[in-house]
Design a protein around this motif. Structure first.
Motif, PDB file in Angstrom:
ATOM      1  N   PHE A 161     117.591   9.757  25.790  1.00 27.48           N
ATOM      2  CA  PHE A 161     118.976   9.428  25.471  1.00 27.48           C
ATOM      3  C   PHE A 161     119.909   9.844  26.610  1.00 27.48           C
ATOM      4  N   PRO A 162     121.008   9.139  26.798  1.00 19.80           N
ATOM      5  CA  PRO A 162     121.987   9.563  27.808  1.00 19.80           C
ATOM      6  C   PRO A 162     122.650  10.884  27.418  1.00 19.80           C
ATOM      7  N   ASP A 163     123.271  11.540  28.389  1.00 28.18           N
ATOM      8  CA  ASP A 163     124.039  12.756  28.123  1.00 28.18           C
ATOM      9  C   ASP A 163     125.272  12.436  27.277  1.00 28.18           C
ATOM     10  N   ASP A 164     125.854  13.521  26.729  1.00 23.83           N
ATOM     11  CA  ASP A 164     127.127  13.453  26.003  1.00 23.83           C
ATOM     12  C   ASP A 164     127.065  12.521  24.795  1.00 23.83           C
ATOM     13  N   GLN A 165     125.909  12.478  24.135  1.00 21.25           N
ATOM     14  CA  GLN A 165     125.751  11.762  22.878  1.00 21.25           C
ATOM     15  C   GLN A 165     125.109  12.695  21.853  1.00 21.25           C
ATOM     16  N   TRP A 166     125.615  12.643  20.615  1.00 25.59           N
ATOM     17  CA  TRP A 166     125.013  13.421  19.541  1.00 25.59           C
ATOM     18  C   TRP A 166     123.746  12.733  19.050  1.00 25.59           C
ATOM     19  N   HIS A 167     122.662  13.522  18.953  1.00 27.69           N
ATOM     20  CA  HIS A 167     121.416  13.026  18.376  1.00 27.69           C
ATOM     21  C   HIS A 167     120.793  14.116  17.517  1.00 27.69           C
ATOM     22  N   HIS A 168     120.075  13.676  16.510  1.00 27.67           N
ATOM     23  CA  HIS A 168     119.399  14.578  15.573  1.00 27.67           C
ATOM     24  C   HIS A 168     117.967  14.802  16.053  1.00 27.67           C
ATOM     25  N   VAL A 169     117.551  16.072  16.119  1.00 32.23           N
ATOM     26  CA  VAL A 169     116.219  16.427  16.599  1.00 32.23           C
ATOM     27  C   VAL A 169     115.565  17.340  15.570  1.00 32.23           C
ATOM     28  N   ALA A 170     114.281  17.124  15.309  1.00 35.24           N
ATOM     29  CA  ALA A 170     113.539  17.989  14.398  1.00 35.24           C
ATOM     30  C   ALA A 170     112.095  18.067  14.849  1.00 35.24           C
ATOM     31  N   ASP A 178     102.819  21.950  10.756  1.00 28.80           N
ATOM     32  CA  ASP A 178     102.195  22.111   9.438  1.00 28.80           C
ATOM     33  C   ASP A 178     100.860  22.846   9.475  1.00 28.80           C
ATOM     34  N   GLY A 179     100.529  23.507  10.602  1.00 26.14           N
ATOM     35  CA  GLY A 179      99.264  24.203  10.736  1.00 26.14           C
ATOM     36  C   GLY A 179      98.155  23.331  11.281  1.00 26.14           C
ATOM     37  N   THR A 180      98.388  22.014  11.288  1.00 25.00           N
ATOM     38  CA  THR A 180      97.411  21.065  11.829  1.00 25.00           C
ATOM     39  C   THR A 180      97.890  20.447  13.135  1.00 25.00           C
ATOM     40  N   ASN A 181      99.187  20.090  13.181  1.00 34.85           N
ATOM     41  CA  ASN A 181      99.741  19.537  14.413  1.00 34.85           C
ATOM     42  C   ASN A 181     101.241  19.761  14.457  1.00 34.85           C
ATOM     43  N   LEU A 182     101.831  19.395  15.575  1.00 35.39           N
ATOM     44  CA  LEU A 182     103.267  19.450  15.799  1.00 35.39           C
ATOM     45  C   LEU A 182     103.790  18.013  15.862  1.00 35.39           C
ATOM     46  N   LYS A 183     104.932  17.764  15.211  1.00 29.70           N
ATOM     47  CA  LYS A 183     105.539  16.432  15.247  1.00 29.70           C
ATOM     48  C   LYS A 183     107.021  16.570  15.546  1.00 29.70           C
ATOM     49  N   THR A 184     107.498  15.809  16.537  1.00 31.09           N
ATOM     50  CA  THR A 184     108.917  15.825  16.883  1.00 31.09           C
ATOM     51  C   THR A 184     109.547  14.487  16.516  1.00 31.09           C
ATOM     52  N   TYR A 185     110.740  14.571  15.917  1.00 32.02           N
ATOM     53  CA  TYR A 185     111.476  13.402  15.455  1.00 32.02           C
ATOM     54  C   TYR A 185     112.827  13.337  16.149  1.00 32.02           C
ATOM     55  N   PHE A 186     113.207  12.160  16.612  1.00 30.87           N
ATOM     56  CA  PHE A 186     114.543  11.906  17.140  1.00 30.87           C
ATOM     57  C   PHE A 186     115.225  10.901  16.211  1.00 30.87           C
ATOM     58  N   ASP A 187     116.386  11.266  15.679  1.00 33.40           N
ATOM     59  CA  ASP A 187     117.160  10.378  14.803  1.00 33.40           C
ATOM     60  C   ASP A 187     116.296   9.804  13.673  1.00 33.40           C
ATOM     61  N   GLY A 188     115.472  10.665  13.076  1.00 27.39           N
ATOM     62  CA  GLY A 188     114.668  10.274  11.931  1.00 27.39           C
ATOM     63  C   GLY A 188     113.419   9.494  12.252  1.00 27.39           C
ATOM     64  N   ASN A 189     113.128   9.246  13.535  1.00 23.19           N
ATOM     65  CA  ASN A 189     111.945   8.491  13.940  1.00 23.19           C
ATOM     66  C   ASN A 189     110.935   9.402  14.616  1.00 23.19           C
ATOM     67  N   LEU A 190     109.670   9.277  14.254  1.00 26.78           N
ATOM     68  CA  LEU A 190     108.623  10.067  14.879  1.00 26.78           C
ATOM     69  C   LEU A 190     108.537   9.711  16.359  1.00 26.78           C
ATOM     70  N   ALA A 191     108.682  10.723  17.239  1.00 32.25           N
ATOM     71  CA  ALA A 191     108.684  10.485  18.681  1.00 32.25           C
ATOM     72  C   ALA A 191     107.380  10.908  19.340  1.00 32.25           C
ATOM     73  N   ALA A 192     106.717  11.950  18.810  1.00 27.10           N
ATOM     74  CA  ALA A 192     105.483  12.423  19.431  1.00 27.10           C
ATOM     75  C   ALA A 192     104.746  13.342  18.469  1.00 27.10           C
ATOM     76  N   THR A 193     103.415  13.401  18.632  1.00 26.67           N
ATOM     77  CA  THR A 193     102.550  14.271  17.839  1.00 26.67           C
ATOM     78  C   THR A 193     101.591  14.984  18.778  1.00 26.67           C
ATOM     79  N   GLY A 194     101.321  16.274  18.535  1.00 27.43           N
ATOM     80  CA  GLY A 194     100.398  17.021  19.380  1.00 27.43           C
ATOM     81  C   GLY A 194     100.071  18.365  18.764  1.00 27.43           C
ATOM     82  N   GLY A 195      99.666  19.314  19.614  1.00 28.75           N
ATOM     83  CA  GLY A 195      99.329  20.639  19.136  1.00 28.75           C
ATOM     84  C   GLY A 195      97.932  20.715  18.566  1.00 28.75           C
ATOM     85  N   THR A 196      97.570  21.902  18.051  1.00 31.98           N
ATOM     86  CA  THR A 196      96.234  22.147  17.527  1.00 31.98           C
ATOM     87  C   THR A 196      96.327  22.857  16.174  1.00 31.98           C
TER      88      THR A 196
END
Length: 522
Positions: free
Chosen positions: A361-370, A374-392
């Motif tokens: 995303f460009p700078d100076d814009q509000w975005h939601h990040v989460a 869950d003990g199995t993997n890591l999941k990152t969401y941008f604006d309610g959409n799954l962006a990436a999965t990883g971890g162990t």
């Protein structure tokens, strides 16, 4: 070099409705004559097209996969021919030809779902099953609501031409079944909605704050302060944070007390789920940070981190760019979280691995990040959409002697890691919040903090197949009658491509991270 190509599934003739799309596919394998090693030359695909009756085919730019989906099709594309030119090693061949037939669109548009209602009950977002004509769709008087006989005052067609936002002349009634009646709206083929077309829905106004608190965060910083050094925590664990400046000399010592700045956070009209004077925390990239004074992320089997942010990675004065390792929210040496480079957000844990996610995303814009762990993997969401999965897999994400820091004062390192920009609504959960709730949180901020339930559409869809769904935990079981056919799905109605789920009836769909639409193809 003895290479060969074997076309196993040539493009088939396809039929599409006017102003819809058609998808062609091809299957092929390759090898070397007399070679049993299993080594195969890679195949390069180039889709080509020719007018009806012509033998002169031209390449379609960018169409180099095993499937090709056409643009929206006018009637004059009927008879168009499609084939694939294939190259593998020194072998070349052309596939058989698939012929496209385009039939006239004579079907009226139908509403499918009410996707959102704002908190005031004055804006309704409605999605149709096909693309719409602008003038009739944007005529407010083509929509009316009951109870109360509320007229539509105005309407705006979304750029995807499937979704319309209707503004009402008066607020709708919450927590009851509302009925929207639609007249005069046309699709891009000129078909008007059928007479007495209605869709029913209910909505329950809740604020973004209420939506977050419903899921019981241990810490929740709204950053509403306009002065003083206290960063109020309204989560379930007692203890406020401190607006701080400068590094702490030792773990847990804290920096020097600073001052809240009370700058603007996400606000209407772009983010209707917040108040008109909603505030956020501003970080100067030099010494500002927030010390939670708590080890919220200590020895956890699962957790969720969630917030809104508006980073400023490039200095507007001298155009210098952020350094690497800029902190967002984390507990150094336990769960480290921030921009590992100016374009990549990283979450790192000693117990459960790490996850890098490109932030484009460009700078100076509000975005939601989460990020959900869950003990199995890591999941990152941008604006309610799954962006990436990883971890162990892990039973413990890590421990450290540090407190959770927000925006600097360490994060990846013992100190520093300063963030430049604004953050708001930082929430910390010691459990893996369901992905559907993270999506609901984002939509609450964007659309007005309203839970919307869309109901029956009249007249009923012209189909001999009835689908039903039943939820169980994080899975959904879909069945249909009569049996036969292939279940298909896609994430958005405006997407041109349906993906095959399978022919097993009923079908169990695991861990839905987003809204999804289903149909049966026969």
């Amino acid at each position: 070099n003895g290479a060969f190509i074997n076309v196993t599934n040539a493009p088939q003739n396809a039929t599409a409705v006017q102003f819809r799309t058609a998808t062609f596919s091809i299957g092929a394998d390759s090898g070397y004559l007399g070679d049993d090693s299993g080594v195969r030359p890679p195949i390069y695909y180039q889709w080509q097209t020719a007018p009806s009756g012509s033998s002169t085919f031209t390449n379609i730019p960018g169409a180099n996969g095993t499937t090709y989906t056409t643009p929206l099709l006018p009637l004059d594309r009927s008879g168009r021919q499609y084939r694939v030119s294939l190259i593998g090693g020194d072998a070349t061949t052309n596939s058989a030809i698939g012929i496209l037939t385009v039939t006239a669109d004579l079907t009226p548009p139908r509403p499918v779902t009410v996707t959102a209602v704002n908190a005031a009950g004055t804006v309704v977002n409605l999605t149709f099953d096909e693309r719409l004509e602008v003038a009739s769709t944007q005529t407010g008087t083509n929509y009316s609501f009951a109870p109360g006989t509320v007229a539509g005052a105005s309407a705006v067609l979304n750029t995807n031409t499937f979704t319309v936002s209707v503004t009402t002349a008066a607020p709708l009634t919450p927590n009851v079944e509302n009925t929207l009646t639609i007249t005069g709206v046309r699709d891009i083929s000129g078909n008007a909605v059928a007479g007495n077309t209605t869709i029913k829905f209910t909505f329950d106004p809740v604020t973004y704050e209420e939506n977050i608190l419903f899921d019981k965060p241990v810490a929740y910083y709204r950053f509403e302060e306009i002065s003083g050094s206290v960063a109020t925590n309204i989560g379930s664990v007692v203890g406020d944070g401190v607006y701080s400046i400068g590094d702490e000399a030792a773990p847990g010592e804290g920096g020097t007390a600073g001052e809240a700045k009370g700058d603007a956070g996400p606000r209407p009209p772009q983010f209707a789920g917040f108040s008109a004077n909603n505030r956020g925390a501003t970080f100067d990239g030099v010494s500002d940070w927030v010390d939670t004074r708590q080890q919220y992320l200590q020895g956890l089997a699962s957790f969720t981190l969630e917030y809104w942010m508006k980073p400023r990675r490039t200095n507007t004065l001298d155009q210098t760019v952020w350094p690497d390792r800029v902190a967002l929210v984390g507990q150094n040496d336990a769960i480290e979280y921030g921009f590992i480079t100016p374009g990549v957000i990283q979450i790192w844990t000693p117990g459960g691995g790490s996850l890098d996610t490109a932030y484009t995303f460009p700078d100076d814009q509000w975005h939601h990040v989460a990020t959900i762990a869950d003990g199995t993997n890591l999941k990152t969401y941008f604006d309610g959409n799954l962006a990436a999965t990883g971890g162990t897999t892990t039973a413990n994400y890590g421990t450290s002697t540090y407190f959770v820091h927000i925006g600097g004062g360490g994060g990846f390192d013992l100190n520093g890691n300063w963030f430049t920009g604004e953050m708001d609504e930082v929430a910390i959960f010691t459990n893996a919040v369901p992905a559907s709730r993270v999506v609901a949180h984002y939509r609450a901020g964007r659309d007005g903090g309203v839970i919307t339930i869309s109901g029956a559409v009249t007249p009923a869809p012209p189909s001999d197949t009835i689908l039903s769904a039943a939820a169980a935990g994080q899975s959904v079981t879909i069945s249909w009658s009569p049996t036969g056919g292939t279940l298909q799905s896609k994430l958005t109605l405006e997407s041109p491509t349906w993906s095959n789920v399978g022919t097993t009836n009923p079908a169990t769909i695991q861990a839905l991270d987003n809204a999804r639409f289903f149909r049966v193809k026969r």
